[in-house]
Design an enzyme around this catalytic site. Sequence first.
Site, PDB file in Angstrom:
ATOM      1  CG  ASP A  68     -42.368  21.508  -0.336  1.00 15.97           C
ATOM      2  OD1 ASP A  68     -42.839  22.428   0.359  1.00 15.97           O
ATOM      3  OD2 ASP A  68     -42.192  20.356   0.093  1.00 15.97           O
ATOM      4  CD  GLU A 123     -43.483  17.071   6.411  1.00 11.49           C
ATOM      5  OE1 GLU A 123     -42.295  17.086   6.055  1.00 11.49           O
ATOM      6  OE2 GLU A 123     -44.351  17.847   5.951  1.00 11.49           O
TER       7      GLU A 123
END
Length: 300
Positions: A68, A123
């Site tokens: 990430d 998300e």
Amino acid sequence: DKQIGYDKTQELAQYARSKNVGLLVWYNSNGHWNQAPQTPTNVLFEPESRRQEFARLKQMGIVGIKIDFFGGDGQSFMNYYQDLLTDAAQAGLLVNFHGTTLPRGWNRTYPNLMTMEAVKGFEFLTFDQRNTDQEATHCATLPFTRNAVGPMDFTPMAFSEIRGKQRRTSNAFELALSVLFQSGIQHYAEVPEGMAAQPAYVQDFVKKLPPRWADVKLVDGYPGQYAVLARQAPGGAWYVAGINATDAPKTIQLDLGKLGLQSGTLITDGDTNRSFSTRAVVGTTLSVTLPARGGFVVQP
């Protein structure tokens, strides 16, 4: 590395393997200069430490990594992506990139690249009600745009309510995303308790979904309004899924004969947007009326 440590992570991987589950572990992509507080940091950026870490993960029984927080689309980062994929492949690890650039065909060169985020996924629905309100339109746009480019880790399919938000889509809409969206590994947003509350035929549908697809056809749709796709399982059977992103009911006519389908099972919206209904499909034509922000799937 902080919450449970490497030893407990290995113990968890061994337990998961006993349940026929493989674990991916999360990493911050960046080096010591990164300001993001999430760790591990400064592990993957340098080749020597990266290769040592990958070998350690493989020995622990980890099957893949989720990396990430990438810092941009400059040439150095384009090279870094491919270095990560190369070293992960040599270690025998799958890769999922998040906080990342668009995929550009890398999964053809690196078959261990399962999926990439590069999308305002589920998300974002949890951050702000405005995002939640736009879910249906957003989802009906992605099959024509982002997901047409390459695998997309949207993390779809939520039947449970979003804490502090009002979800506008129906449960059948959410179920349809499991087929409508393509990802090398499909990570579902739904929690076990929410899945357990669904009808047995819905649970069975999700359990039997193919882990990969052999072909895809656009059946009908218009970006931002509605989308209907057919996806073919490796054995040849076709699944069909559709969503209505508008604020009014929409009737969709399907010619299943073009897919070689003469029978199957339809799962669509029930009496409320939090319930399902199902019926057998007989014949090559099917008419489905979807409520506002509703959806359907047809399984062979």
